[in-house]
Design a protein around this motif. Structure first.
Motif, short mmCIF file in Angstrom:
data_model
loop_
_atom_site.label_atom_id
_atom_site.label_comp_id
_atom_site.label_asym_id
_atom_site.label_seq_id
_atom_site.Cartn_x
_atom_site.Cartn_y
_atom_site.Cartn_z
N MET A 1 0.82 -1.21 0.00
CA MET A 1 0.00 0.00 0.00
C MET A 1 0.86 1.27 0.00
N ASN A 2 2.08 1.14 0.59
CA ASN A 2 2.98 2.30 0.60
C ASN A 2 3.27 2.79 -0.81
N ASP A 3 3.54 1.82 -1.72
CA ASP A 3 3.85 2.19 -3.11
C ASP A 3 2.66 2.87 -3.76
N LYS A 4 1.50 2.31 -3.45
CA LYS A 4 0.27 2.87 -4.02
C LYS A 4 0.09 4.33 -3.59
N ILE A 5 0.37 4.56 -2.30
CA ILE A 5 0.20 5.93 -1.78
C ILE A 5 1.18 6.89 -2.45
N GLN A 6 2.41 6.39 -2.61
CA GLN A 6 3.43 7.24 -3.25
C GLN A 6 3.01 7.58 -4.69
N ALA A 7 2.52 6.55 -5.41
CA ALA A 7 2.10 6.77 -6.81
C ALA A 7 0.92 7.76 -6.85
N LEU A 8 0.04 7.61 -5.86
CA LEU A 8 -1.14 8.50 -5.81
C LEU A 8 -0.71 9.95 -5.59
N ARG A 9 0.28 10.13 -4.70
CA ARG A 9 0.79 11.49 -4.43
C ARG A 9 1.32 12.12 -5.71
N GLU A 10 2.07 11.30 -6.49
CA GLU A 10 2.67 11.83 -7.73
C GLU A 10 1.58 12.20 -8.74
N ARG A 11 0.58 11.29 -8.84
CA ARG A 11 -0.50 11.54 -9.79
C ARG A 11 -1.27 12.82 -9.41
N PHE A 12 -1.52 12.96 -8.12
CA PHE A 12 -2.26 14.13 -7.63
C PHE A 12 -1.48 15.42 -7.94
N ALA A 13 -0.16 15.40 -7.62
CA ALA A 13 0.66 16.60 -7.83
C ALA A 13 0.66 17.00 -9.31
#
Ligand code: FA5
Length: 342
Positions: A1-13
């Motif tokens: 889930m950590n990777d998912k969160i990181q990817a989500l942060r990048e997508r959001f930014a």
């Protein structure tokens, strides 16, 4: 889930950085933080995680949620500030010595500001009235609690016609007519050209514009007056303006006030436009005197009201950064052409 969160942060930014309008920013918020968005999905996924890991991830997701929300608010605020800055930059473009190309006609800055103020008050239910420039003594003075030989007349010397009529010295001259025309309750504004025998300088002309406003109803108080004044100024300048209220004497209001705004030409430091005081007298106002209401046929047991007399020409000076009032009447195409396209 950590990777998912990181990817989500990048997508959001990336999505937020690409948003260029308030609508697009709102769309990013709904996409990422909405009920069916990826942050909500992470929360659902969290149900399958156990123990300490669940607590840690739960905290992390909440942090991400707060981060996204703060970033969206900051982006919307930055956009709003940029729009205001652009508007101020446009206003500051005024410079009468700049060369201009011959071009098609444009509205006079007083017309522009008049329409802007009219639309603010119209949106608050005020009717817009017109009134002649040549008036009689009764409407300009007597109906306003200024009898013959009252010292207040000295402040408003004007041009008299042979038939005893005069060029109106203030838009208050229409108050009596409008009260009789509409009765109470009443919300009206009435812009107009005014004339005074005046020593002309950077902030005084012998011909200038005012915009009068009156509101009469049951239980009208000074709070209503202050609310409408502040609302109008914040709409016109699209920013918070420093104002001050001082006691002021006008025979047709009681109590009466002078509403000054911080001079926007010098930023409050003092200049010829504000007579070096840092403040510009813009809008005298007050609660309408019962004698004036009665003269207008209003029942003073039931109704009270406020009135204001906005200096429209001075408002235009502040809004467009015009340091000398004489530029408005000078008829210089070079100066006036700078307002085209506004
Ligand atoms: C009046 O004319 C009152 N009738 C205003 C009023 C209305 C008071 C309703 C209370 C209730 P005064 O003379 O201060 O007040 O003028 C009002 C505004 O008109 C001034 O604050 C100023 O902004 C503008 N003004 C007055 N004289 C001039 C001038 N010679 N040149 C440019 N603007 C002026």
């Amino acid at each position: 889930m950590n990777d998912k969160i990181q990817a989500l942060r990048e997508r959001f930014a990336a999505r937020l950085a690409a948003a260029e309008t308030p609508e697009q920013i709102e769309e990013v918020r709904v996409t990422f933080l909405g009920k069916k968005g990826p942050v909500a999905d992470l929360m659902t996924e969290l149900r399958g995680v156990d123990g300490a890991e669940k607590a840690r991830l739960g905290q992390l997701i909440n942090t991400v949620k707060a981060e996204f929300s703060a970033a969206v608010t900051a982006a919307a605020e930055a956009l709003r500030k940029a729009a205001i800055d652009a508007q101020i930059r446009r206003a500051r473009l005024y410079n009468p010595s700049l060369p201009t190309e011959p071009q098609r006609g444009s509205y006079h800055p007083i017309t522009l500001i008049q329409r802007e103020v009219e639309s603010v008050f119209a949106s608050m239910g005020f009717v817009i009235e017109d009134y002649p420039e040549v008036v009689d003594d009764y409407h300009c003075f007597e109906a306003l609690n200024i009898p013959k030989h009252h010292p207040a007349r000295d402040m408003q010397d004007t041009y008299y016609l042979d038939n005893g009529q005069l060029l109106k010295t203030h838009t208050s001259a229409a108050q009596n007519y409008i009260m009789k025309k509409y009765g109470a309750p009443l919300r009206a504004i009435f812009p107009g050209r005014c004339f005074r025998n005046e020593a002309i300088d950077a902030c005084h002309e012998n011909t200038f514009f005012q915009m009068e406003g009156i509101m009469i109803d049951e239980d009208i108080s000074i709070s209503n007056l202050i609310y409408f004044m502040k609302k109008m100024l914040s709409e016109v300048f699209r920013q918070d303006i420093r104002v001050r209220l001082r006691p002021g004497f006008f025979p047709f209001v009681e109590p009466g006030f002078e509403l000054d705004i911080s001079c926007l030409i010098c930023g409050g430091e003092g200049c010829p436009s504000c007579k070096n005081s840092g403040w510009l007298e813009l809008c005298p106002c007050g609660m309408i005197h019962p004698n004036v209401l009665r003269a207008g046929g209003i029942d003073t047991d039931k109704y009270t009201g406020f009135a204001f007399g906005l200096g429209l020409t001075r408002l235009a000076m502040m809004k467009y950064g015009v340091g000398d009032i004489r530029d408005f009447n000078g008829g210089q195409m070079k100066a006036l052409a700078q307002f085209s396209g506004r």
